[in-house]
Structures are given as structure tokens and as C-alpha cells.
Design an enzyme around this catalytic site. Structure first.
Site, PDB file in Angstrom:
ATOM      1  N   THR A   1      -5.583 -48.877  52.012  1.00 39.76           N
ATOM      2  CA  THR A   1      -4.437 -49.014  52.908  1.00 39.76           C
ATOM      3  C   THR A   1      -3.915 -47.667  53.397  1.00 39.76           C
ATOM      4  O   THR A   1      -4.076 -46.653  52.704  1.00 39.76           O
ATOM      5  CB  THR A   1      -3.309 -49.755  52.161  1.00 39.76           C
ATOM      6  OG1 THR A   1      -2.121 -49.726  52.940  1.00 39.76           O
ATOM      7  CG2 THR A   1      -2.986 -49.089  50.816  1.00 39.76           C
ATOM      8  N   ASP A   2      -3.228 -47.700  54.539  1.00 45.97           N
ATOM      9  CA  ASP A   2      -2.598 -46.460  55.027  1.00 45.97           C
ATOM     10  C   ASP A   2      -1.380 -46.075  54.183  1.00 45.97           C
ATOM     11  O   ASP A   2      -0.869 -44.958  54.294  1.00 45.97           O
ATOM     12  CB  ASP A   2      -2.202 -46.593  56.506  1.00 45.97           C
ATOM     13  CG  ASP A   2      -1.187 -47.694  56.785  1.00 45.97           C
ATOM     14  OD1 ASP A   2      -0.812 -48.433  55.848  1.00 45.97           O
ATOM     15  OD2 ASP A   2      -0.759 -47.826  57.962  1.00 45.97           O
ATOM     16  N   GLU A   3      -0.886 -47.016  53.346  1.00 44.95           N
ATOM     17  CA  GLU A   3       0.328 -46.724  52.566  1.00 44.95           C
ATOM     18  C   GLU A   3       0.115 -45.604  51.550  1.00 44.95           C
ATOM     19  O   GLU A   3       1.081 -45.036  51.051  1.00 44.95           O
ATOM     20  CB  GLU A   3       0.828 -47.991  51.865  1.00 44.95           C
ATOM     21  CG  GLU A   3       1.195 -49.074  52.853  1.00 44.95           C
ATOM     22  CD  GLU A   3       2.145 -50.134  52.299  1.00 44.95           C
ATOM     23  OE1 GLU A   3       2.709 -49.945  51.217  1.00 44.95           O
ATOM     24  OE2 GLU A   3       2.292 -51.164  52.982  1.00 44.95           O
TER      25      GLU A   3
ATOM     26  N   LYS B   1      -2.928 -48.326  44.791  1.00 44.69           N
ATOM     27  CA  LYS B   1      -4.054 -48.209  45.726  1.00 44.69           C
ATOM     28  C   LYS B   1      -4.524 -46.749  45.820  1.00 44.69           C
ATOM     29  O   LYS B   1      -5.729 -46.480  45.896  1.00 44.69           O
ATOM     30  CB  LYS B   1      -3.658 -48.727  47.112  1.00 44.69           C
ATOM     31  CG  LYS B   1      -3.422 -50.224  47.209  1.00 44.69           C
ATOM     32  CD  LYS B   1      -4.654 -51.084  46.959  1.00 44.69           C
ATOM     33  CE  LYS B   1      -5.701 -50.988  48.027  1.00 44.69           C
ATOM     34  NZ  LYS B   1      -6.791 -51.993  47.840  1.00 44.69           N
TER      35      LYS B   1
ATOM     36  N   TYR C   1       2.836 -50.490  44.582  1.00 41.95           N
ATOM     37  CA  TYR C   1       1.622 -50.958  45.263  1.00 41.95           C
ATOM     38  C   TYR C   1       0.812 -49.784  45.801  1.00 41.95           C
ATOM     39  O   TYR C   1      -0.384 -49.643  45.515  1.00 41.95           O
ATOM     40  CB  TYR C   1       1.991 -51.915  46.408  1.00 41.95           C
ATOM     41  CG  TYR C   1       0.850 -52.134  47.390  1.00 41.95           C
ATOM     42  CD1 TYR C   1      -0.298 -52.823  47.020  1.00 41.95           C
ATOM     43  CD2 TYR C   1       0.916 -51.620  48.697  1.00 41.95           C
ATOM     44  CE1 TYR C   1      -1.355 -53.009  47.913  1.00 41.95           C
ATOM     45  CE2 TYR C   1      -0.127 -51.807  49.590  1.00 41.95           C
ATOM     46  CZ  TYR C   1      -1.259 -52.491  49.199  1.00 41.95           C
ATOM     47  OH  TYR C   1      -2.304 -52.666  50.075  1.00 41.95           O
TER      48      TYR C   1
END
Ligand code: NAD
Ligand code: DAU
Length: 351
Positions: A133-135, A162, A158
Site C-alpha cells: 500500500t501507499d500508506e 504493511k 495497519y
């Protein structure tokens, strides 16, 4: 390779089901094994249309269970893994961070480790593709975009889990020489999206004339990509990327949450035959998400220039298609919002 066997993890979830469908239909000579634990987010109804395909098999299991994963590798001798299984909802990670450590970190390392042992001596013939993810890059201010070289700066449990899994994948590439590839994608939307996330939750609430909960002032920005464009990017990266590479995937499609919800309300008014402005009256500002990242924006130039991928849809068209799907699939929505969903909703929104 024309006849490979691929384990796709998390294939019963939102993005995973689109990836499984794409691979099963586009590559009839491949054997696609969908490995999924069927948590609250996993739903075999997402794959009804391809469940009888001769090149598709579903196996229920947990990516944290080493003995089970070993037996799966023994039985199917996979050529590759495309890993999507995860706990994926930021709000749940704030309530239950350890679930995210287990699945996203321990589960990923369990898979990597079994693959390392099973593929030893032939790493050049096997690929481990990790979907991320970009997060992991954290939060942007008003300017700038995430590039593949942007330093990791995760804020939620989260995104921290990741980020950790991404680091482990790179460690297996650097340390053992495994063929690993990672992609980091922005917010997806489309059919089969579990209604805990902003767009499907809002569609469901608008339909039922329930409040649309907007965190804080609705000024946070997300970069939305149609899920089938993400699945196509995964297909291209899986087949074309060099070992050890990372690609960002995004839609060049930034929206503040409040502008997005106004657009969604306008589409829903029209589809439901309501007078203009009726659905927007449901907008309700609620307590902000803890540690809420302000802005995400992906620079996908590398993917476009090196591998020729670009998003295919305008957001307005994709959102309308998404609304049409939810309105045509009342049973799916009812099925996933009964039972445990109600308890989750009470806990998350009635505080
Ligand atoms: P999802 O929550 O809809 O689906 C996750 C799937 O993983 C479910 O089918 C679930 O049953 C399965 N699963 C969970 N724990 C498991 C376990 N221990 N063993 C086996 N299966 C397990 O998630 P999603 O939104 O489809 O996201 C898929 C992947 O893409 C995730 O890795 C996520 O981090 C990443 N991602 C998501 C988005 C997005 O906008 N949704 C954007 C970028 C990246
Ligand atoms: O950027 C990629 C990520 O996008 C993925 O890695 C995650 O798995 C995925 O869930 C998504 O994370 P977000 O937190 O951005 O998505 P979500 O739909 O939960 O929220 C989108 C925005 O809307 C965010 O700013 C929070 C806000 N929001 C969300 C919900 C559920 C609200 O205002 N109200 C809500 O009820």
C-alpha cells in the site's frame, strides 16, 4: 512460463477476487490456487462467476500456519506466489493492532520462509509478488507525491504492519536472493468492496437513508484507483518486472473525502430517483480517526514509463459503475452487512 501454478493469497477479498478473476480468465493454461482464511472480509460469493473454471481451485487456510503452508507447497508445487492476504482496514488496526501484526507481518514472513525452503536452488524460476500500500510512505502536505524512493513513515498500526512486511520481502531478496517484487498502490474502489471502507459504506448508508459518517472536516485527500486497473497493473508487474523492483500504482485522481461524498450523493440521487441534494443531507461529521493521514498521492510514472501501464477510467465513470454494481447486488450487500457487521458498526460509529 505458459503453464505455471500460482498461489494467490487473499483471493476471496476485495482486490484479491479481481486479481484471481483476471488470472483465471486471461491465462487458461495457468493453475490458480486461491488461498484464503475467509475472515469477515473474505467471501467466496465474490468469485461465483469463475468458481467452476477448470484452472481454478480454492483452498481455505491461514497464512500464519507453517505446517499448512508447507503442505500446500508440497501438494501444488507453485511456481509463484501473489500475496494479497492481509488485515486491511485502518480503523480495525487502531482497535486490534495485534491482529495486524499476526496476519500482515507473521503471515507474510511465514509465506516467505516456506517459499525460501521449497524453492531453494531455483530462485530464478520462482517469483514472490507482495501487494502493498501507499500508506507505508506516511502522509503528505499540500504538495508532492509518493515515489518509489520516498522514505517509509507509517503512522497507523495497519500501515506499520504493511511497512514491516515490505521490509521482510526486501530482506528475503537481499539475503537469500529470492525473486521478489513489491507494488504499493493507492486507494482502490469498485465492486465487491467490503462496506467498512468509505465508498461502499457510504453507498450502503445512502441507500438506507442512514447518516454518512465523515471523519473530522472531510478534508483528507485520497488518490482513488478503479480496482480492475489495479488488477491489470498486478498482472503486468507480475509478468514484466525485474526481480527486486518496486512499483507505485495510482490513479492521478485526488479527492478530498467531502468532495468525493458529494459526487457520490449526486450519482445516488440520480440512480435512486431522489431529488437533487437529498442524499447530501445525510452527511454527518463525526470524531476524526486517530492519527488520520492528511493526504496520499502516488507518482506512478515509473510503472507507466517502464511497463506501459496507465489507469483506464475516469473517476466519475468508475464511481457510477460501482454504484450500479451495488444497486444490482442487493443480496451481496445484505449478506455481508448482517451479523458481525452490525456489532462492528455499533462499536466504530456509536461511540
Ligand atoms: P480485504 O480485507 O478485502 O481482503 C483480505 C483477504 O485476506 C480476505 O479475503 C481475508 O479472508 C484474507 N485473509 C485475511 N487474513 C488471512 C490469513 N491469515 N490467511 C489467509 N487469508 C487471510 O483486503 P483488500 O482491500 O482486498 O486488500 C488486499 C491487499 O491489497 C492487502 O494486502 C492490502 O494491504 C493491499 N492494498 C489494499 C488497498 C485498498 O484500497 N483496499 C490499496 C492498496 C493495497
Ligand atoms: O491508500 C491505500 C489504503 O486505502 C489501503 O492500504 C487500505 O487497505 C484501504 O483500506 C484504504 O485505506 P484508507 O484508510 O484510506 O481507506 P478508508 O476507506 O477506510 O478511508 C478513506 C478516507 O475516508 C480516509 O481519509 C478516512 C475517511 N473515512 C473513512 C470511513 C470508513 C471517513 O471519513 N468516514 C468513514 O466512515
Amino acid at each position: 512460463m505458459s503453464d505455471q501454478t500460482i498461489i494467490i493469497t487473499g483471493g476471496a477479498g476485495f482486490i484479491g477476487s479481481h486479481v484471481v478473476r483476471r488470472f483465471v480468465t486471461a491465462y487458461p493454461d495457468y493453475t490458480i490456487i486461491n488461498l484464503d482464511k475467509l475472515t469477515y472480509a473474505g467471501n467466496l460469493a465474490n468469485l461465483k462467476d469463475i468458481e467452476d473454471a477448470p484452472n481454478y481451485k480454492f483452498v481455505k487456510g491461514d497464512i500464519c500456519d507453517t505446517a499448512f503452508i508447507e503442505s500446500l507447497f508440497e501438494t501444488y508445487k507453485p511456481d509463484a506466489v501473489i500475496h494479497l492476504a492481509a488485515e486491511s482496514h485502518v480503523d480495525r488496526s487502531i482497535t486490534n493492532p495485534l491482529d495486524f501484526v499476526m496476519t500482515n507481518v507473521v503471515g507474510t514472513v511465514t509465506l516467505l520462509n516456506v517459499a525460501k525452503n521449497a524453492w531453494k536452488g531455483a530462485y530464478d524460476k520462482h517469483r514472490f509478488y507482495h501487494v502493498s500500500t501507499d500508506e507505508v510512505y506516511g502522509s503528505l502536505g499540500a504538495e508532492g507525491m509518493f515515489e518509489e524512493t520516498t522514505a517509509y513513515d507509517p503512522h497507523s498500526p495497519y500501515s506499520a504492519s504493511k511497512a514491516s512486511s515490505d521490509h521482510f520481502v526486501r530482506a528475503y531478496y537481499d539475503t537469500y536472493g529470492m525473486d521478489c517484487v513489491i507494488s504499493n498502490c493507492s486507494n482502490n474502489y469498485g465492486s465487491h468492496h467490503f462496506p467498512e471502507k468509505l465508498i461502499p459504506l457510504s453507498i450502503n448508508n445512502i441507500k438506507q437513508n442512514k447518516p454518512i459518517p465523515i471523519y473530522g472536516k472531510g478534508e483528507n485527500v485520497r488518490d482513488w484507483l478503479f480496482v480492475e486497473d489495479h488488477a491489470r497493473a498486478i498482472d503486468i508487474i507480475f509478468h514484466k518486472a525485474a526481480s527486486g523492483t518496486t512499483y507505485n500504482i495510482g490513479g492521478h485522481n485526488e479527492w478530498t473525502n467531502i468532495d468525493l461524498i458529494h459526487l457520490l450523493c449526486a450519482i445516488m440521487d440520480q440512480k435512486l430517483g431522489r431529488e437533487a441534494g437529498a442524499s447530501a443531507k445525510l452527511i454527518t461529521y463525526v470524531t476524526d480517526r486517530a492519527g488520520h493521514d492528511l493526504r496520499y498521492a502516488i507518482d506512478a510514472t515509473k510503472l507507466q514509463e517502464e511497463l506501459g501501464w496507465a489507469p483506464s477510467l475516469q473517476f466519475e465513470e468508475g464511481l457510477e459503475r460501482t454504484v450500479d454494481w451495488y444497486l444490482a447486488n442487493e443480496d451481496w450487500l445484505q449478506n455481508v452487512t448482517s451479523g458481525a457487521y452490525q456489532q462492528y458498526y455499533e462499536h466504530q460509529y456509536k461511540r
